[in-house]
Motif scaffolding. Sequence first.
Motif, PDB file in Angstrom:
ATOM      1  N   TYR A  72      13.512 -36.142 -15.809  1.00 50.83           N
ATOM      2  CA  TYR A  72      12.226 -35.961 -15.128  1.00 50.83           C
ATOM      3  C   TYR A  72      11.505 -34.686 -15.534  1.00 50.83           C
ATOM      4  N   ASN A 113       7.852 -35.810 -16.286  1.00 54.24           N
ATOM      5  CA  ASN A 113       6.767 -35.236 -15.477  1.00 54.24           C
ATOM      6  C   ASN A 113       5.682 -34.603 -16.350  1.00 54.24           C
ATOM      7  N   ASN A 131      10.237 -38.955  -8.397  1.00 56.48           N
ATOM      8  CA  ASN A 131      11.377 -38.607  -9.252  1.00 56.48           C
ATOM      9  C   ASN A 131      12.662 -39.299  -8.830  1.00 56.48           C
TER      10      ASN A 131
END
Length: 205
Positions: free
Chosen positions: A177, A181, A136
């Motif tokens: 993110y 993700n 990240n």
Amino acid sequence: DLIRYLSQIDYISCRETYEKKYLEQFTDKKIEHVLDPVFLLEKKDYEKLIIKRLIKQKYILLYLPVNDNKKLRKSAREYARKNNLKILEISTQLKWHFGQKNILNAGVQEFLSAIANAEIVFTNSFHAICFSMIFNREFYVFSRKYNGKIRDICQLFDLDDRFLSDDNFKIKEKINYDLLNKKIENKISYSKKWLDAALSGEKYD
């Protein structure tokens, strides 16, 4: 020969979408796109390998394992100056630059540490992109001699703005993110299920 070899393989996959399209010209078999194997381990698996920070100060990482890029270096120096960051470099260009530390003998542990602890990553490396996403980290991707892989991985996860094909650096909005993700997790899940099915000789749709 390629057509003959493909005809002998029951399950065919590749990690780039453009390779998938290329292979589909030579066979009627389904070609599957799956993620690069580095995504198939969990973040915690890599965290076990990370060593302590390579430098104490906050830094921008330059990772250039294949081709050098002068515009990348210039942009990195300007970004580091404006944001009060040191510059850490791992590359094939084994020399020191003003205000910059170059790690000459980096292995897997140093590579992972350098990315995981960076404030931001400037690179033209496929795997530096992958691990920036895994950890990240903010990153920007500059050009190299062959851009196929690095362009493809950015497009796959809707990060087209991170690939600077003209090497003209402009700051973009931070990567979301939370959203990215989820996209990565979905693609990992599909890749693992397909690979498990292929290895066990089962059909997976």
